[in-house]
Scaffold this active site. Structure first.
Site, mmCIF file in Angstrom:
data_model
loop_
_atom_site.group_PDB
_atom_site.id
_atom_site.type_symbol
_atom_site.label_atom_id
_atom_site.label_comp_id
_atom_site.label_asym_id
_atom_site.label_seq_id
_atom_site.Cartn_x
_atom_site.Cartn_y
_atom_site.Cartn_z
ATOM 1 N N TYR A 195 0.815 -1.217 0.000
ATOM 2 C CA TYR A 195 0.000 0.000 0.000
ATOM 3 C C TYR A 195 0.851 1.271 0.000
ATOM 4 C CZ TYR A 195 -4.543 -2.202 0.790
ATOM 5 O OH TYR A 195 -5.708 -2.907 0.659
ATOM 6 N N ASP A 211 -2.362 -18.566 0.956
ATOM 7 C CA ASP A 211 -3.339 -19.290 0.113
ATOM 8 C C ASP A 211 -4.026 -20.384 0.928
ATOM 9 O OD1 ASP A 211 -0.858 -20.524 0.207
ATOM 10 O OD2 ASP A 211 -0.856 -21.184 -1.881
ATOM 11 N N ASP A 255 -11.847 -9.390 4.597
ATOM 12 C CA ASP A 255 -13.127 -9.428 3.878
ATOM 13 C C ASP A 255 -13.695 -10.843 3.877
ATOM 14 O OD1 ASP A 255 -13.218 -6.744 3.225
ATOM 15 O OD2 ASP A 255 -13.689 -7.106 1.111
ATOM 16 N N ASP A 259 -6.029 -7.233 4.102
ATOM 17 C CA ASP A 259 -7.171 -6.619 3.414
ATOM 18 C C ASP A 259 -8.069 -7.720 2.860
ATOM 19 O OD1 ASP A 259 -8.761 -4.625 2.147
ATOM 20 O OD2 ASP A 259 -7.737 -5.074 0.257
ATOM 21 N N LYS A 296 3.649 -15.472 2.944
ATOM 22 C CA LYS A 296 3.912 -16.232 1.723
ATOM 23 C C LYS A 296 5.420 -16.490 1.688
ATOM 24 C CE LYS A 296 2.559 -18.072 -2.206
ATOM 25 N NZ LYS A 296 1.650 -19.249 -2.281
HETATM 26 C C1 IPM Z 1 -10.251 -1.615 3.871
HETATM 27 C C2 IPM Z 1 -10.524 -1.052 2.509
HETATM 28 C C3 IPM Z 1 -9.394 -0.111 2.132
HETATM 29 C C4 IPM Z 1 -8.110 -0.912 2.158
HETATM 30 C C5 IPM Z 1 -9.574 0.605 0.803
HETATM 31 C C6 IPM Z 1 -10.882 1.387 0.773
HETATM 32 C C7 IPM Z 1 -8.422 1.501 0.469
HETATM 33 O O1 IPM Z 1 -10.666 -2.075 1.577
HETATM 34 O O2 IPM Z 1 -10.191 -0.822 4.825
HETATM 35 O O3 IPM Z 1 -10.091 -2.823 3.982
HETATM 36 O O4 IPM Z 1 -7.786 -1.588 1.177
HETATM 37 O O5 IPM Z 1 -7.417 -0.883 3.171
HETATM 38 MG MG MG Z 2 -10.632 -4.009 2.428
#
Ligand code: IPM
Ligand code: MG
Length: 361
Positions: A146, A227, A255, A251, A195
């Site tokens: 990032y 993975d 999710d 990230d 990884k």
């Molecule tokens: C999160 C989001 C952010 C990230 C985006 C919006 C930049 O996906 O907070 O997980 O990737 O960190």
């Molecule tokens: Mg995210």
């Protein structure tokens, strides 16, 4: 005590859910005798509209000078929004990256927990869910891909893009320490995800995490390749307690972890610096499609405010009162549309907030 909180309502459903969380904080203040004072700043699309940038220096300064930050969500629909026809560093999300970096918020804590009442929304089979799961993803937030050097340019007539993944020992050590500290308060297990079969940064990650683990003899450390971790999350989610990982992997895995709870509208998160300063926000996004319709679930933001009470202000009893109030409304069958199921009572954003306030004793 008096606590100074920066509010960042942001875009989409952000303002509605932050408002409900603010009312919950005020209620906590009333019941327990604390004073919370608020300053609002703009970040994301609303800041682009007002100032042409997703986060102004003044807004960042206001946040820096407060005791903690509560954020709703930023961003709109990629593709059909004026906020996205600009350079990447001027888009709404750039404000989020800038505040993380600017305030040194390197430790992103994302709990993923299966609510018994909402287990029906979990997309996994009962045999996989077993006795449920309760994990925390500890994601490094200000390093790696990032924030590494990047470019897109023509080299020898060919368009070429580069992103770099850099981690120093110090960056790895400080996030590992946070992960082990949290593990000590939980089930004393850390699964560190990397990884290391391919990446140098992962091999250094592993080495430093092992060094840190020596200071925590009670905590079991396991290494897992990313993975494999993605697979294990949907095969045996109950095995995870604290998942420690770098920015990009975190990230993606966070999710996935939130999705398997089936109720992303319920999940809170905290981004902390070295000390007690944190930015608290729901794990979900700005949901522009339902903005302004009194449909958004404010619970993730309210639970983020509870995390703030405990992590930044050491108000553990107060945080627990908020968590209990949330548990109680669920037990009583109140649901916002995103978590609605048969036989439950459907309520809007405001009513959900009010019901929770009422139950803080
Ligand atoms: C999160 C989001 C952010 C990230 C985006 C919006 C930049 O996906 O907070 O997980 O990737 O960190
Ligand atoms: Mg995210």
């Amino acid at each position: 005590m008096d606590y100074k909180i920066t509010l960042i309502p942001g875009d989409g459903i952000g303002p509605e859910i932050v408002e409900e969380a603010r009312q919950v904080l005020d209620r906590v203040g009333e019941v327990y005798g604390h004073r919370f004072s608020y300053k609002k700043i703009l970040m994301g699309g609303c800041s682009i509209d007002a100032f042409g940038v997703p986060l102004t220096d003044e807004a960042l300064e206001t946040a820096r000078n407060s005791d903690s930050v509560l954020l709703g969500a930023v961003g709109g629909n990629v593709g059909n929004s004026r906020w996205y026809d600009v350079a990447p560093n001027l888009r709404p999300e750039a404000g989020l990256l800038a505040i993380r970096k600017g305030l040194g918020l390197f430790a992103n804590i994302r709990p993923a927990y299966l609510y018994k009442e909402l287990a029906g929304a979990c997309p996994l089979k009962d045999s996989v869910i077993g006795n449920g799961f309760d994990m925390v993803i500890m994601r490094e937030l200000t390093g790696g891909l990032y924030f590494g050097e990047r470019y897109t340019k023509e080299i020898n007539g060919v368009m070429t893009a580069m992103d770099t993944l850099v981690y120093s020992e110090e960056e790895i050590r400080r996030i590992a320490v946070k992960a082990f500290d949290i593990a000590m308060k939980r089930r004393k297990s850390v699964i560190s995800v990397d990884k290391a079969n391919v990446l140098d940064s992962s091999r250094l990650w592993r080495k430093v995490v092992e060094e840190v683990a020596k200071d925590y003899p009670e905590v079991t450390l396991t290494h897992m390749l990313v993975d494999n971790c993605a697979m294990q999350l949907v095969m045996n989610p109950g095995q995870f307690d604290v998942v420690l990982t770098e920015n990009m992997f975190g990230d993606i895995l966070s999710d996935e972890a939130s999705m398997i709870t089936g109720s992303i509208g319920m999940l809170s998160s905290a981004s902390m610096n070295e000390g007690k300063f944190g930015l608290y926000e729901p794990s979900h996004g700005s949901a522009p499609d339902i903005a302004g319709k009194d449909m958004a679930n404010p619970i993730a933001t309210i639970l983020s405010a509870a995390m703030m009470l405990s992590y930044s202000f050491d108000l553990d009893k107060e945080a627990e009162a908020v968590e209990n109030a949330v548990q109680q409304v669920l037990t009583e069958g109140y649901r916002t549309p995103d978590i609605m199921s048969e036989g439950c009572k459907k309520v809007g954003t405001k009513e959900m907030g009010r019901l929770i306030c009422e139950r803080i004793k």
